[in-house]
Design an enzyme around this catalytic site. Structure first.
Site, PDB file in Angstrom:
ATOM      1  N   ASN A   7       0.881  -1.170   0.000  1.00 34.16           N
ATOM      2  CA  ASN A   7       0.000   0.000   0.000  1.00 34.16           C
ATOM      3  C   ASN A   7       0.920   1.221   0.000  1.00 34.16           C
ATOM      4  O   ASN A   7       1.477   1.588   1.032  1.00 34.16           O
ATOM      5  CB  ASN A   7      -0.890  -0.042   1.244  1.00 34.16           C
ATOM      6  CG  ASN A   7      -1.850   1.143   1.315  1.00 34.16           C
ATOM      7  OD1 ASN A   7      -1.790   2.049   0.480  1.00 34.16           O
ATOM      8  ND2 ASN A   7      -2.709   1.135   2.310  1.00 34.16           N
ATOM      9  N   ARG A  90      -2.612  -2.069  -3.470  1.00 35.16           N
ATOM     10  CA  ARG A  90      -3.813  -1.272  -3.271  1.00 35.16           C
ATOM     11  C   ARG A  90      -3.744  -0.087  -4.236  1.00 35.16           C
ATOM     12  O   ARG A  90      -2.756   0.652  -4.261  1.00 35.16           O
ATOM     13  CB  ARG A  90      -3.854  -0.742  -1.837  1.00 35.16           C
ATOM     14  CG  ARG A  90      -5.056   0.137  -1.632  1.00 35.16           C
ATOM     15  CD  ARG A  90      -5.008   0.891  -0.345  1.00 35.16           C
ATOM     16  NE  ARG A  90      -6.215   1.698  -0.231  1.00 35.16           N
ATOM     17  CZ  ARG A  90      -6.286   2.820   0.440  1.00 35.16           C
ATOM     18  NH1 ARG A  90      -5.245   3.277   1.092  1.00 35.16           N
ATOM     19  NH2 ARG A  90      -7.400   3.499   0.482  1.00 35.16           N
ATOM     20  N   HIS A 179     -13.079   2.957  -0.080  1.00 32.96           N
ATOM     21  CA  HIS A 179     -13.063   1.904   0.952  1.00 32.96           C
ATOM     22  C   HIS A 179     -13.648   0.594   0.420  1.00 32.96           C
ATOM     23  O   HIS A 179     -14.108  -0.251   1.203  1.00 32.96           O
ATOM     24  CB  HIS A 179     -13.899   2.292   2.198  1.00 32.96           C
ATOM     25  CG  HIS A 179     -13.337   3.401   3.005  1.00 32.96           C
ATOM     26  ND1 HIS A 179     -14.144   4.369   3.575  1.00 32.96           N
ATOM     27  CD2 HIS A 179     -12.080   3.693   3.375  1.00 32.96           C
ATOM     28  CE1 HIS A 179     -13.398   5.217   4.235  1.00 32.96           C
ATOM     29  NE2 HIS A 179     -12.135   4.831   4.131  1.00 32.96           N
ATOM     30  N   ARG A 240     -12.564  15.290   7.951  1.00 30.83           N
ATOM     31  CA  ARG A 240     -13.313  15.630   6.725  1.00 30.83           C
ATOM     32  C   ARG A 240     -14.775  15.916   7.082  1.00 30.83           C
ATOM     33  O   ARG A 240     -15.345  15.273   7.949  1.00 30.83           O
ATOM     34  CB  ARG A 240     -13.260  14.461   5.735  1.00 30.83           C
ATOM     35  CG  ARG A 240     -11.980  14.419   4.954  1.00 30.83           C
ATOM     36  CD  ARG A 240     -11.918  13.196   4.071  1.00 30.83           C
ATOM     37  NE  ARG A 240     -10.962  12.238   4.574  1.00 30.83           N
ATOM     38  CZ  ARG A 240     -10.863  10.980   4.153  1.00 30.83           C
ATOM     39  NH1 ARG A 240     -11.662  10.535   3.207  1.00 30.83           N
ATOM     40  NH2 ARG A 240      -9.964  10.174   4.670  1.00 30.83           N
ATOM     41  N   GLU A 388      -8.426  -5.484   5.151  1.00 25.23           N
ATOM     42  CA  GLU A 388      -8.205  -5.024   3.781  1.00 25.23           C
ATOM     43  C   GLU A 388      -6.988  -5.701   3.144  1.00 25.23           C
ATOM     44  O   GLU A 388      -7.027  -6.100   1.997  1.00 25.23           O
ATOM     45  CB  GLU A 388      -8.059  -3.494   3.772  1.00 25.23           C
ATOM     46  CG  GLU A 388      -9.379  -2.810   4.112  1.00 25.23           C
ATOM     47  CD  GLU A 388      -9.237  -1.339   4.441  1.00 25.23           C
ATOM     48  OE1 GLU A 388      -8.869  -1.023   5.587  1.00 25.23           O
ATOM     49  OE2 GLU A 388      -9.511  -0.508   3.560  1.00 25.23           O
TER      50      GLU A 388
END
Ligand code: ADP
Length: 401
Positions: A7, A90, A179, A240, A388
């Site tokens: 990643n 990823r 996601h 956010r 993940e």
């Protein structure tokens, strides 16, 4: 087969080494602060944790450092890098081109490059990670696992905005969702836990970490999600803002301190959410502690209230678009650990067939799967820890074997 999962971010490379198909984690770690002073390697395996300051000038050096530590005489877990049978990457944005993972070839690389325009902060470092891995491990199959892929089954009436249609055709303006790796893993695992065929499983997945998104999943496929063209809209996140009236941006542009659009971008992405509302922290644990202690902290409490309100809002919306729901599933740091959040967002919904069992909700153990609704609850409420990297390893193994 040994599978390396990568990643790659702008200043870090996270890695995890798996033995497949057992999905046994041999080692994991990261190289951080690439190109900065104080760059370091953190590596964990059965042999213990190893942390060291290492000069890592660029991503190429970062990748070499990872391959070196994996084969290191003291800390390594494999004899030589030739044992790595495949690499899974990823990749944040796969646009409309990919609804699943793919073996990387020149065409895929060109597509990932093309989507840099849609994910300028993420796709360029993802691409660098792929190129550096290809150079360090020539001939080893590489797989791209996209964050957007799971959401490609969302129908046009849900992914299009009410904007002139030309903007979609000319500039690819639409909802993509993110996601996806987590929503995909959680969907598959929930179907297994429910003992239902995937194509008959209807669930609402809530991935709540520093970033957060929810997905409505019908018959095992995503039909809507809370993030949009970018990872900014939807639920309240650490820093956010989630959903806001877009006209706020033009209103703020008229104020001296926000005349520069970059300041508004920074405000909405880095200074809003839990941090912006509370004024003290983007961390759910801090806010829960502040709200509970010293007679309470009104703005920490307000941050929690807005956060939970927005979750409940989307649970209601997704119940309506799904019609029948087997389970609401929580994952991510907040979803897996935040019993208060689960209780507040799913509380008082017995009219919708949702009943939390507070003893089970409070009794969940970190990292453990479980059902936290009452035995009579028509809709199950569950905690399913996400994985993940494990999902990327599985996808990579399946395509590379
Ligand atoms: P990321 O999205 O960066 O991977 P995580 O999934 O680790 O983040 O989630 C981080 C969030 O999880 C933080 O807001 C943190 O406060 C929250 N969290 C971790 N442990 C708990 C806990 N015990 N109770 C409530 N929130 C928690």
């Amino acid at each position: 087969m040994i599978v390396l999962v990568i990643n790659c971010g702008s200043s870090s490379i996270k890695y995890q080494l798996y033995k497949m198909p057992e999905k046994a984690v041999l080692a994991k770690g990261l190289v951080e602060k690439i190109g900065e002073s104080g760059s370091r390697l953190i590596h964990k395996s059965d042999k213990g944790k190893h942390e060291a300051e290492v000069a890592v000038r660029n991503h190429k050096a970062g990748m070499s450092e990872i391959l070196r530590i994996l084969t290191d005489a003291t800390h390594g877990v494999i004899e030589q890098i030739g044992e790595i049978g495949a690499v899974g990457h990823r990749v944040v944005h796969g646009g409309e081109a990919y609804s699943g993972s793919v073996l990387i070839d020149d065409k895929v690389l060109a597509c990932v490059e093309d989507f840099c325009d849609l994910a300028p902060l993420h796709n360029p470092p993802n691409l660098t990670g792929i190129r550096e891995a290809q150079e360090a491990l020539p001939g080893v199959p590489m797989v791209a696992v996209f964050d957007t892929a799971f959401h490609q089954t969302i129908p046009p009436h849900a992914y299009l905005y009410a904007l002139p249609h030309e903007l979609y055709e000319k500039y690819r303006v639409r909802k993509y969702g993110f996601h996806g790796t987590s929503h995909a893993f959680v969907t598959h695992r929930t179907a297994e836990l429910l003992g239902k065929p995937l194509d008959q499983t209807n669930i609402i997945t809530c991935h709540l970490g520093n970033g957060g998104s929810m997905a409505a999943v019908k018959n095992g496929k995503g039909i809507d999600t809370t993030m949009g063209m970018t990872p900014l809209p939807g639920v309240v996140m650490g820093t956010r803002c989630g959903d806001i009236d877009p006209a706020i941006i033009f209103y703020l542009l008229g104020k001296d301190e926000f005349a520069d659009p970059k300041k508004i971008d920074n405000l909405l992405n880095k200074k809003s959410g839990l941090l912006g509302i509370s004024g003290v922290s983007n961390d759910m644990r801090d806010l829960e502690e502040l709200a509970a202690n010293n007679g309470g902290h009104p703005r920490a409490q307000l941050a929690l209230d807005i956060f939970n309100y927005r979750l409940k809002f989307y649970i209601g919306a997704y119940m309506a678009i799904l019609g029948q729901v087997d389970a609401i599933v929580f994952t991510g740091g907040i979803g897996e650990n935040g019993s208060h959040v689960r209780s507040a967002s799913c509380g008082n919904l017995s009219a919708f067939g949702i009943e939390i069992d507070e003893a089970k909700n409070k009794g969940t153990i970190r990292g453990k799967e479980g059902i936290i609704s009452t035995s009579g609850s028509k809709v199950k409420v569950m905690v399913v820890p996400t994985d993940e990297e494990g999902w990327i390893a599985t996808e990579t193994y399946e395509l590379a074997k």
